[in-house]
Write a protein that holds these residues in place. Structure first.
Motif, PDB file in Angstrom:
ATOM      1  N   SER A 149       0.052  -1.923  -2.701  1.00  0.00           N
ATOM      2  CA  SER A 149       0.352  -2.016  -1.264  1.00  0.00           C
ATOM      3  C   SER A 149       1.095  -3.304  -0.940  1.00  0.00           C
ATOM      4  O   SER A 149       2.008  -3.315  -0.111  1.00  0.00           O
ATOM      5  N   ASP A 165      -4.795   0.985   2.824  1.00  0.00           N
ATOM      6  CA  ASP A 165      -3.577   0.357   2.298  1.00  0.00           C
ATOM      7  C   ASP A 165      -2.831  -0.452   3.354  1.00  0.00           C
ATOM      8  O   ASP A 165      -2.140  -1.414   3.049  1.00  0.00           O
ATOM      9  N   GLU A 204       2.784   5.547  -2.127  1.00  0.00           N
ATOM     10  CA  GLU A 204       1.801   4.805  -2.933  1.00  0.00           C
ATOM     11  C   GLU A 204       0.656   5.723  -3.295  1.00  0.00           C
ATOM     12  O   GLU A 204       0.061   6.352  -2.428  1.00  0.00           O
TER      13      GLU A 204
HETATM   14 MG   LIG Z   1      -3.172   0.007  -1.921  1.00  0.00          MG
END
Ligand SMILES: [Mg+2]
Ligand SMILES: Nc1nc2c(ncn2[C@@H]2O[C@H](COP(=O)(O)OP(=O)(O)OP(=O)(O)O)[C@@H](O)[C@H]2O)c(=O)[nH]1
Lengths: 133, 324
Positions: free
Chosen positions: B63, B99, B148
């Motif tokens: 992140s 995140d 992600e």
């Molecule tokens: Mg993350």
């Protein structure tokens, strides 16, 4: 298909610990909700934008700094301005009764005091969103 | 036919309304009624974004890197869509999607849209509808889309069907290269990133990855670069972005971009047909009744699941011929 309840747990203001909001976040996850957590020091603008991008059903504000009479109405105003006035606002913190009354009048959802059982928050959300899982 | 609320939503979406964008991601994420129609409407608007997958073990700094990559893109005046996937708890079905904690500088940037997704039942760490969520952001006009995902070790081939380029992020503490090989991470990476290279062991890990990659049968002539980064300071992230751009050029020039797209379209059509067929078969009460009968036969040991399946297939075939 029933969608999952999505909640943004927001921690606005300057006070620097997030233990409380994390406990609530975990409790809501354990109740089967999807909880978005974004960290400390969020401004109303950040909270409102996040709520929209994440398409949450409700925003839970955790406020200990005493600035609830600014932060909650301002976030609600921004949500409305962005066409998202239907997103439910609720919160927790040490909030005097007369402030609570005023915030409820503005359309704010339930405000929980310190030491509230997670169960109460879960029940409140389930009742508000019966068609979510 | 689109429901009127959905067509209003599409109209607002086309006019650039971010709330509508968020809501449409929910629509496709939940496969609600209208998802197929919505995606079909959006399809002509998709295909312009560069889609990058960032994966790796928990806590390696994915992140943090996503935030820095996004900032760099913004400096180049490119808009960024981010889909961040976190795991669903297998116990409660809920999830904490955290995140965003590493990305606060992006929250109020009108050129950025971040959507957190729970993996729900998805295989390979990818949320079921990640691809569709990316399609929505692509259609909304984001130039650069970053996905992600939680790389918890199992092979994440799903990413390959969503992203153009997959970056595997590791840290000096990730363990030796053999372990990573076992975890399947070495096979899916088109780029490797050694993050937290402010810590000891980064060079050693980078070398180990390089030599590991030397052993890997080279696919399509691309040699995955290994980039060292410090997510917290942003060091090396420009090199990572440059490597991603080189990979994109390589994909375009080698015609792999369109070959992969063709493959993806093929898979997508097959999946859609399979889904429809399944639905069609199992929604018929006659089939359900016949199935119940066959289950009883197996339970009373007068049949086997294999014979029962053959019988049910025959029944379905006969039944649908009658219908036609
Ligand atoms: Mg993350
Ligand atoms: N020393 C150092 N710490 C870093 C670096 N990059 C990230 N971190 C820290 O590593 C921790 C995890 O970072 P994240 O970006 O949340 O990692 P992640 O891979 O997204 O984590 P998950 O999504 O939970 O799997 C944070 O405390 C970061 O500040 C780096 O290059 N060096």
């Amino acid at each position: 298909m029933a969608r999952k309840l999505r909640i943004l747990m927001a921690k606005p203001g300057l006070d620097g610990h997030d233990r409380g909001v994390k406990v609530v976040a975990r409790g809501l996850r354990d109740a089967g909700f999807e909880v978005i957590y974004t960290g400390l020091h969020q401004t109303p603008e950040m909270i409102a934008e996040t709520a929209i991008q994440e398409d949450v059903d409700a925003v839970g504000m955790s406020i200990l700094s005493g600035a609830h009479m600014v932060l909650i109405p301002e976030t609600m105003r921004l949500l409305k301005e962005k066409g998202a006035g239907d997103i439910l606002m609720f919160g927790g913190g040490i909030i005097p009764e007369e402030d609570k009354k005023e915030l409820y009048k503005m359309g704010c959802g339930k405000l929980f005091g310190p030491g509230t059982e997670i169960r109460e928050i879960v029940d409140f959300l389930k009742e508000k969103f019966p068609d979510r899982t | 036919m689109l429901e009127s609320t959905t067509s209003r939503l599409l109209e607002e979406f086309r006019s650039g309304d971010r709330r509508a964008c968020g809501r449409l991601v929910s629509v496709v994420e939940n496969e609600g009624r209208g998802a197929a129609e919505v995606l079909s409407e959006l399809y002509p608007l998709t295909g312009r974004a560069f889609r990058v997958g960032i994966t790796g073990p928990p806590g390696v700094g994915k992140s943090t890197l996503v935030e820095k990559l996004a900032r760099l893109c913004r400096d180049q005046d490119r808009s960024v869509g981010i889909v961040a996937v976190d795991p669903t708890s297998p116990f409660s079905g809920g999830a904490i999607l955290g995140d965003r904690v590493r990305m606060p500088s992006l929250f109020t940037d009108p050129g950025v849209f971040i959507r957190s997704m729970a993996s729900r039942g998805g295989l390979g760490g990818l949320a079921m509808r990640t691809r569709e969520a990316c399609d929505v952001l692509d259609a909304f006009g984001y130039d650069f889309i970053i996905i992600e995902t939680v790389g918890v070790g199992q092979i994440e081939l799903d990413i390959a069907s969503t992203a153009h380029s997959t970056v595997v992020v590791l840290v000096p503490e990730s363990g030796d290269a053999i372990q990573m090989m076992k975890a399947g991470l070495m096979e899916i990476g088109e780029l490797f990133c050694v993050n937290k290279s402010d810590r000891q062991g980064a060079d050693r890990l980078a070398l180990a990855i390089e030599s590991m990659l030397g052993l890997r049968s080279s696919q399509d002539g691309w040699k995955p670069p290994v980039v060292k980064t410090v997510g917290t300071s942003g060091e090396g992230v420009d090199a990572l972005l440059a490597a991603l751009e080189r990979h994109r050029s390589y994909l375009v020039e080698s015609d792999l971009m369109s070959a992969r797209r063709k493959f993806r379209v093929r898979v997508e059509i097959k999946e859609l047909v399979e889904e429809k067929l399944k639905q069609k078969i199992w929604s018929r009460p006659e089939v359900d009744a016949r199935l119940a009968g066959l289950v009883d036969e197996v339970m009373s040991e007068s049949s086997t699941p294999y014979r029962a399946a053959a019988a049910l297939l025959e029944f379905i075939r006969a039944d649908s011929r009658e219908e036609v």
